[in-house]
Motif scaffolding. Structure first.
Motif, PDB file in Angstrom:
ATOM      1  N   GLU A 173      -4.487  -0.002   2.783  1.00  0.00           N
ATOM      2  CA  GLU A 173      -3.643   0.195   3.967  1.00  0.00           C
ATOM      3  C   GLU A 173      -2.191   0.410   3.555  1.00  0.00           C
ATOM      4  N   VAL A 174      -1.535   1.392   4.205  1.00  0.00           N
ATOM      5  CA  VAL A 174      -0.141   1.709   3.913  1.00  0.00           C
ATOM      6  C   VAL A 174       0.735   1.311   5.095  1.00  0.00           C
ATOM      7  N   ARG A 175       1.854   0.679   4.816  1.00  0.00           N
ATOM      8  CA  ARG A 175       2.874   0.437   5.838  1.00  0.00           C
ATOM      9  C   ARG A 175       4.177   1.019   5.317  1.00  0.00           C
ATOM     10  N   HIS A 176       4.888   1.727   6.185  1.00  0.00           N
ATOM     11  CA  HIS A 176       6.100   2.410   5.720  1.00  0.00           C
ATOM     12  C   HIS A 176       7.366   1.647   6.075  1.00  0.00           C
ATOM     13  N   PHE A 177       8.265   1.589   5.127  1.00  0.00           N
ATOM     14  CA  PHE A 177       9.611   1.103   5.447  1.00  0.00           C
ATOM     15  C   PHE A 177      10.556   2.294   5.316  1.00  0.00           C
ATOM     16  N   ASP A 178      11.640   2.226   6.084  1.00  0.00           N
ATOM     17  CA  ASP A 178      12.548   3.367   6.111  1.00  0.00           C
ATOM     18  C   ASP A 178      13.633   3.265   5.048  1.00  0.00           C
ATOM     19  N   THR A 198       0.055  -8.350   2.188  1.00  0.00           N
ATOM     20  CA  THR A 198       0.894  -7.365   1.489  1.00  0.00           C
ATOM     21  C   THR A 198       0.942  -7.716   0.006  1.00  0.00           C
ATOM     22  N   VAL A 199       0.651  -6.718  -0.825  1.00  0.00           N
ATOM     23  CA  VAL A 199       0.617  -6.984  -2.262  1.00  0.00           C
ATOM     24  C   VAL A 199       1.863  -6.481  -2.995  1.00  0.00           C
ATOM     25  N   ALA A 200       2.448  -5.390  -2.511  1.00  0.00           N
ATOM     26  CA  ALA A 200       3.562  -4.803  -3.261  1.00  0.00           C
ATOM     27  C   ALA A 200       4.398  -3.886  -2.394  1.00  0.00           C
ATOM     28  N   MET A 201       5.619  -3.622  -2.844  1.00  0.00           N
ATOM     29  CA  MET A 201       6.431  -2.549  -2.278  1.00  0.00           C
ATOM     30  C   MET A 201       6.758  -1.575  -3.400  1.00  0.00           C
ATOM     31  N   VAL A 202       6.854  -0.310  -3.031  1.00  0.00           N
ATOM     32  CA  VAL A 202       7.135   0.735  -4.020  1.00  0.00           C
ATOM     33  C   VAL A 202       8.559   1.226  -3.813  1.00  0.00           C
ATOM     34  N   ILE A 203       9.314   1.331  -4.899  1.00  0.00           N
ATOM     35  CA  ILE A 203      10.598   2.037  -4.815  1.00  0.00           C
ATOM     36  C   ILE A 203      10.596   3.169  -5.844  1.00  0.00           C
ATOM     37  N   ALA A 242      -0.455   6.740 -13.827  1.00  0.00           N
ATOM     38  CA  ALA A 242       0.115   5.391 -13.722  1.00  0.00           C
ATOM     39  C   ALA A 242       0.078   4.926 -12.262  1.00  0.00           C
ATOM     40  N   ILE A 243       0.381   5.826 -11.339  1.00  0.00           N
ATOM     41  CA  ILE A 243       0.314   5.489  -9.906  1.00  0.00           C
ATOM     42  C   ILE A 243      -1.131   5.191  -9.519  1.00  0.00           C
ATOM     43  N   GLU A 244      -2.029   6.069  -9.942  1.00  0.00           N
ATOM     44  CA  GLU A 244      -3.451   5.906  -9.604  1.00  0.00           C
ATOM     45  C   GLU A 244      -3.970   4.535 -10.046  1.00  0.00           C
ATOM     46  N   VAL A 245      -3.700   4.195 -11.284  1.00  0.00           N
ATOM     47  CA  VAL A 245      -4.214   2.942 -11.841  1.00  0.00           C
ATOM     48  C   VAL A 245      -3.594   1.745 -11.110  1.00  0.00           C
ATOM     49  N   THR A 246      -2.276   1.797 -10.925  1.00  0.00           N
ATOM     50  CA  THR A 246      -1.586   0.662 -10.302  1.00  0.00           C
ATOM     51  C   THR A 246      -2.099   0.420  -8.880  1.00  0.00           C
ATOM     52  N   MET A 247      -2.275   1.501  -8.123  1.00  0.00           N
ATOM     53  CA  MET A 247      -2.755   1.340  -6.741  1.00  0.00           C
ATOM     54  C   MET A 247      -4.168   0.773  -6.737  1.00  0.00           C
ATOM     55  N   ALA A 248      -5.020   1.265  -7.642  1.00  0.00           N
ATOM     56  CA  ALA A 248      -6.407   0.769  -7.680  1.00  0.00           C
ATOM     57  C   ALA A 248      -6.439  -0.706  -8.037  1.00  0.00           C
ATOM     58  N   VAL A 249      -5.581  -1.092  -8.968  1.00  0.00           N
ATOM     59  CA  VAL A 249      -5.549  -2.477  -9.421  1.00  0.00           C
ATOM     60  C   VAL A 249      -5.110  -3.421  -8.294  1.00  0.00           C
ATOM     61  N   LEU A 250      -4.243  -2.905  -7.413  1.00  0.00           N
ATOM     62  CA  LEU A 250      -3.705  -3.755  -6.343  1.00  0.00           C
ATOM     63  C   LEU A 250      -4.548  -3.751  -5.069  1.00  0.00           C
ATOM     64  N   ALA A 251      -5.520  -2.819  -4.995  1.00  0.00           N
ATOM     65  CA  ALA A 251      -6.225  -2.587  -3.722  1.00  0.00           C
ATOM     66  C   ALA A 251      -7.365  -3.565  -3.478  1.00  0.00           C
ATOM     67  N   ARG A 252      -7.037  -4.840  -3.420  1.00  0.00           N
ATOM     68  CA  ARG A 252      -8.059  -5.806  -3.014  1.00  0.00           C
ATOM     69  C   ARG A 252      -8.487  -5.505  -1.587  1.00  0.00           C
ATOM     70  N   PRO A 253      -9.718  -5.849  -1.188  1.00  0.00           N
ATOM     71  CA  PRO A 253     -10.124  -5.614   0.207  1.00  0.00           C
ATOM     72  C   PRO A 253      -9.137  -6.283   1.167  1.00  0.00           C
ATOM     73  N   GLY A 254      -8.702  -5.521   2.168  1.00  0.00           N
ATOM     74  CA  GLY A 254      -7.790  -6.074   3.167  1.00  0.00           C
ATOM     75  C   GLY A 254      -6.320  -5.982   2.798  1.00  0.00           C
ATOM     76  N   ALA A 255      -6.036  -5.589   1.562  1.00  0.00           N
ATOM     77  CA  ALA A 255      -4.638  -5.557   1.115  1.00  0.00           C
ATOM     78  C   ALA A 255      -3.874  -4.411   1.772  1.00  0.00           C
ATOM     79  N   ASN A 256      -2.562  -4.580   1.870  1.00  0.00           N
ATOM     80  CA  ASN A 256      -1.711  -3.459   2.274  1.00  0.00           C
ATOM     81  C   ASN A 256      -0.536  -3.344   1.320  1.00  0.00           C
ATOM     82  N   ILE A 257       0.042  -2.129   1.285  1.00  0.00           N
ATOM     83  CA  ILE A 257       1.158  -1.860   0.371  1.00  0.00           C
ATOM     84  C   ILE A 257       2.285  -1.209   1.162  1.00  0.00           C
TER      85      ILE A 257
END
Ligand SMILES: *Cc1c(COP(=O)(O)O)cnc(C)c1O
Length: 422
Positions: A157-162, A184-189, A122-137
């Motif tokens: 591209e990954v950006r981390h929040f604390d 930025t396309v999404a945030m993960v919790i 589920a993670i694999e598919v969701t990340m691939a679906v969101l990974a437009r060129p230039g996108a970050n999560i």
């Protein structure tokens, strides 16, 4: 052995770009492998595995008999020997929709559900679906490093929040606003939380939804530990806020039923306003699954019976053991000066503890602590670096309570032996 020049005739190579991307990704499995290699062969005591969350090895965590029967019946029925549709068979999607709708203010339809090979796919598919060129999560730190590895593999591209240990590991929402931009396309919790053992309140989840809405980003909610809570906060699914912001919920039976080997999970779109459908996200998930492997059809056939018939007594028993184990964890950590635990775990099967290396004689960081602990005491604990937090430890309490006591006895002895002499 062929020498170099003879190898040149071959037109294939391992994908160097992929290897490089994956080599830089820290994986829990990679680090655990190192720890297992450093175990001493001369220690007659059993190894205490506090590194990864798979309680299925312990008899007290045996799954529900109805779940086992559901599989046997599905196999014996001979109805599930063929290929399944790539989104999953309808009865399974309907059962998952009904099961998750119990906790929601609206009803999901089977079309909101895509069946996957565990939450990992589920993670694999969701990340691939969101990974437009230039996108970050935006990913949480500390977090679940599979997200980082996946992102590395697909150039997302990954950006981390604390997550803030002083505030019960809540999401630092201000840092989210500072990190996000137009790509930025999404945030993960992850809630209940791995690795922090937190359970977010209704209020905090609502704030997350409002922040994501303001930024125009999607919330990906990893709820693989749904309902594994034993503190004061009940589990609230992120999907409850689906009318504020579209939510993609990822889940599986792995943790709640303690059957990670059964490999059945789901991607669910919690989106009463239909935004994900209009923006082509649902179609992309379906297309991706059309070219992916499916969970075994008999597993899908067994799911309706499992979800509908597993009794509260099974869930309550698991929760009782986890509550006891979480308490042992918290109390024993308090007795060990060089590690502290900012928050008593209230969910999942993990807790983060801070390591104070300045109190130790010959240990300089979390990795060294864990390597020596494995070698000297046959206890496996995951160093915080594996989840993005240097000089912390991630400890799982998803093991039987007596083994946990044994493990903490050894950790205490280890810390006393390595303590700086006053
Ligand atoms: C265990 C875990 C997963 C993977 O779940 P499976 O159903 O076993 O694939 C995903 N996310 C988190 C946070 C986990 O702890």
């Amino acid at each position: 052995m062929e020498n170099g020049s003879e190898l040149e005739k071959w037109g294939f190579r391992g994908n160097e770009k992929l290897s490089a991307a994956l080599a830089s990704a820290v994986t829990v499995r990679g680090i655990l492998m190192k720890l297992f290699e450093s175990l001493s062969k001369d220690d007659p005591r059993p190894t205490v595995p506090l590194g990864h969350g798979d309680p299925s090895a312990f008899p007290c965590f045996r799954t529900a008999a109805v779940a086992e029967d559901a599989i046997v019946d599905a196999v014996r029925s001979a109805k599930y020997n063929g290929y399944a549709p790539s989104v999953g068979i309808l009865p399974a999607r309907r059962a998952i929709a009904d099961y998750l709708s119990r906790d929601l203010p609206y009803a999901l339809s089977p079309d909101d559900v895509h069946v996957t090979i565990g939450c990992i796919q589920a993670i694999e598919v969701t990340m691939a679906v969101l990974a437009r060129p230039g996108a970050n999560i935006l990913l949480p730190r500390p977090g679940f490093p599979y997200y980082e590895s996946r992102a590395a593999a697909i150039n997302l591209e990954v950006r981390h929040f604390d997550l803030n240990p002083e505030k019960g590991w809540e999401v630092d929402l201000e840092s989210i606003e500072a990190l996000a931009d137009e790509n930025t396309v999404a945030m993960v919790i992850i809630n209940p939380g791995n690795p922090c053992g937190t359970v977010y309140t209704h209020q905090h989840l609502k704030k997350i939804a409002e922040t994501a809405r303001k930024l125009g980003i999607l919330v990906v909610a990893d709820e693989v530990y749904h309902h594994l809570t034993f503190g004061s906060n009940p589990f609230v699914p992120m999907g409850a806020f689906g009318s504020i912001v579209p939510v993609i919920t990822l889940g599986s039976i792995s943790k709640r039923w303690i059957v990670p080997g059964w490999r059945l999970g789901w991607i669910v779109t919690n989106d009463p306003n239909g935004i994900l459908r209009k923006l082509g996200v649902v179609e992309c998930i379906t297309s991706y699954l059309n070219m992916a492997a499916d969970p075994p059809t008999f597993m899908q056939g067994a799911v309706p019976h499992m979800l509908e018939k597993t009794g509260e007594d099974f869930f309550a028993k698991v929760i009782d053991i986890l509550r006891e184990a979480a308490g042992i964890c918290y109390d024993r950590i308090e007795e060990i000066p060089c590690i502290t635990c900012p928050n008593k775990p209230e969910g999942s099967m993990f807790v983060m503890a801070k390591l104070n290396v300045s109190l130790l004689e010959d240990i300089n960081d979390d990795m060294e602590f864990c390597l020596k602990l494995a070698k000297e005491e046959s206890v496996i604990v995951l160093p915080g670096v594996a989840v993005g937090m240097e000089n912390w430890l991630r400890i799982t309490f998803g093991i039987d309570p007596s083994s946990l006591e044994d493990g903490f006895g050894r950790i205490k002895a280890f810390c006393e032996r390595h303590a700086k002499k006053q």
